[in-house]
Design an enzyme around this catalytic site. Structure first.
Site, PDB file in Angstrom:
ATOM      1  N   GLU A   1      51.294  -5.078 -42.178  1.00  0.00           N
ATOM      2  CA  GLU A   1      52.469  -5.950 -42.325  1.00  0.00           C
ATOM      3  C   GLU A   1      52.264  -7.121 -43.294  1.00  0.00           C
ATOM      4  OE1 GLU A   1      53.965  -7.179 -38.495  1.00  0.00           O
ATOM      5  OE2 GLU A   1      54.139  -5.120 -37.784  1.00  0.00           O
TER       6      GLU A   1
ATOM      7  N   GLU B   1      53.578   1.252 -35.170  1.00  0.00           N
ATOM      8  CA  GLU B   1      53.875   0.311 -34.075  1.00  0.00           C
ATOM      9  C   GLU B   1      55.341   0.428 -33.697  1.00  0.00           C
ATOM     10  OE1 GLU B   1      53.096  -3.876 -34.678  1.00  0.00           O
ATOM     11  OE2 GLU B   1      51.141  -3.446 -35.556  1.00  0.00           O
TER      12      GLU B   1
HETATM   13  O1  IFM Z   1      52.070  -8.205 -32.055  1.00  0.00           O
HETATM   14  C1  IFM Z   1      52.639  -7.881 -33.283  1.00  0.00           C
HETATM   15  C2  IFM Z   1      51.638  -7.134 -34.151  1.00  0.00           C
HETATM   16  O2  IFM Z   1      50.485  -7.862 -34.356  1.00  0.00           O
HETATM   17  C3  IFM Z   1      52.256  -6.853 -35.507  1.00  0.00           C
HETATM   18  N1  IFM Z   1      53.531  -6.203 -35.378  1.00  0.00           N
HETATM   19  C4  IFM Z   1      54.496  -6.768 -34.465  1.00  0.00           C
HETATM   20  C5  IFM Z   1      53.853  -7.018 -33.102  1.00  0.00           C
HETATM   21  C6  IFM Z   1      54.881  -7.646 -32.139  1.00  0.00           C
HETATM   22  O3  IFM Z   1      55.349  -8.856 -32.647  1.00  0.00           O
END
Ligand code: IFM
Length: 453
Positions: free
Chosen positions: A163, A355
């Protein structure tokens, strides 16, 4: 709904959010250690110093994953555990933690999916300018090479960065994440381009130094725009929104993914940032765009669009009272299918959801159980949307965020994303109802399981 037989079911975490053991075995500080000490930076002054103590309890955590029947674990390596000063001498003790973790996963029949950078940048390198330093891509490449040499015989799937939209957007633009900077547009773009160069050099280093052929990708986020209806006009409106750079921020998809996957910046970004972009050579663009084996994307919610009267995308706001998570993020399952379709269409890579999940206000009830019905319903809806793209062969796997409740950055421990509840006083793990449900999904490849409460 039945998923393809070879669809990969996984769970995810990241180093700073779960490991704790902040000073164990020679680990150096990261920008998040520093940020957490800044008064007011993190809610209630929470820190990742102890987190879930995964560093010492990883065997118990791997067993939890194995008991769920999940076949892959996505975790990240803490750069400053391996190089306490960011570069220079390797800290063998730090690196050997990941070696033990990988062996334990493999013994349990779980594929390790390794992310090299999930935001915990070494403080020592930040003190030398961090991502603004022209050497930062080489620092990341050297670190990537060291980890690939040590673990590339056993880790088959690698992600360079997690990210960039967030660690640049929040960390270097609005200052709400570490290292807490509010850079000018020009400096933010300079840091962003160094991150893209670092991604490219890292991918090359992984391939060069892993002792056997491995799969390399990244895990990015961005916008997850989807059409308000299935009309061709609304689909086109969502595609245009998804693929455009319209604001002076870091959140777009194409500013990052076009150079990384197509070897060029999108024309709208170049026009928007005219005069602020660093000068890049053709060789830089080639460095930024190594071949990738997969496109990892993290998706939590999206925005819906219809085609406006002038042929321009028009945002369709959610109706009042629309379902939302504890974080206040709208529940928008449709965004999964469309994000996968738009990414696959533009970049022609197999997509993995690296994710997806939600924060809920979970607690252990008087019977010792955590009944997180909303997490089950949310995940079932989102997976139904993923399943449509998976049926067309576009998406190959899904990693639920997260295996454990953990340190949610500037929100501290308030936001619980885990399939497994963690009591942050005792560190006792309690699998939630969603863990039992997800286990059925992972074992059967089907999401048609009723809520087991
Ligand atoms: O916890 C975070 C993760 O580190 C990166 N993506 C989003 C998740 C939730 O906010």
């Amino acid at each position: 709904m039945q998923f393809p037989r070879d669809f990969l079911w996984g769970v995810a975490s990241s180093a700073y959010q779960v490991e704790g053991a902040a000073t164990a075995d020679g680990r150096g500080p990261s920008v998040w250690d520093t940020f957490c000490k800044t008064p007011g930076a993190v809610r209630d002054g929470h820190t990742g110093e102890a987190a879930c103590d995964h560093y010492h309890r990883f065997r118990e955590d791997v067993k939890l994953i194995a008991d769920m029947g999940v076949k892959a674990y996505r975790f990240s390596v803490s750069w400053s555990r391996v190089f306490p000063g960011g570069d220079g001498a390797i800290n063998d003790k730090g690196l050997s933690f990941y070696s033990r973790l990988v062996d334990t996963l493999l013994d349990a029949g779980i594929q390790p999916w390794l992310t090299l950078f999930h935001w915990d940048y070494p403080q020592a390198l930040q003190d030398r300018g961090g991502w603004l330093n022209a050497s930062s891509p080489q620092w990341f490449a050297a670190y990537s090479a060291a980890v690939a040499r040590a673990l590339g015989d056993r880790v088959g799937h690698w992600m360079t960065i997690n990210e960039p939209q967030i660690f640049i957007g929040h960390g270097h633009r609005d200052g709400t994440h570490a290292p807490g900077l509010k850079l000018s547009t020009a400096d933010r773009l300079k840091a962003s381009c160094n991150v893209l160069l670092a991604h490219g050099l890292s991918a090359a280093a992984i391939r060069e130094h892993a002792p056997r052929p491995v799969q390399v990708g990244w895990a990015v986020c961005g916008r997850a725009d989807y059409p308000a209806t299935n009309s061709p006009q609304d689909i086109e409106a969502a595609r245009l929104a998804f693929n455009s750079v319209t604001a002076d921020d870091a959140w777009s998809n194409t500013f990052w993914a076009d150079p990384a996957c197509l070897g060029r910046f999108p024309a709208d970004a170049l026009a928007l940032f005219e005069g602020s972009m660093p000068v890049l050579t053709d060789a830089d663009l080639r460095t930024m765009s190594p071949p990738l084996d997969f496109y990892g994307v993290n998706i939590y919610s999206g925005s819906r669009w219809k085609m406006g009267p002038e042929g321009k995308p028009q945002l369709v706001p959610q109706r009042p009272g629309h379902p939302q998570t504890a974080f206040g993020w709208p529940v928008t399952p449709e965004c999964m299918e469309w994000a996968i379709r738009f990414l696959h269409e533009r970049y022609k890579l197999p997509v993995y959801i690296t994710e997806n999940g939600l924060a809920c206000t979970d607690w252990v009830d008087l019977n010792g159980r955590v009944i997180d019905a909303q997490r089950i319903d949310f995940t079932r809806r989102y997976l139904a949307s993923v399943g449509k793209a998976a049926a067309d062969g576009l998406c190959k796997g899904y990693f639920h965020w997260s295996i454990l409740d953990n340190f949610e950055w500037a929100e501290g421990y308030r936001m619980r994303f885990g399939l497994v509840h963690v009591d942050f006083d005792t560190l006792v793990r309690t699998p939630k109802a969603s863990a039992a449900w997800y286990s059925k999904v992972a074992r059967s490849g089907s999401i048609d399981h009723s809520l087991t409460l």
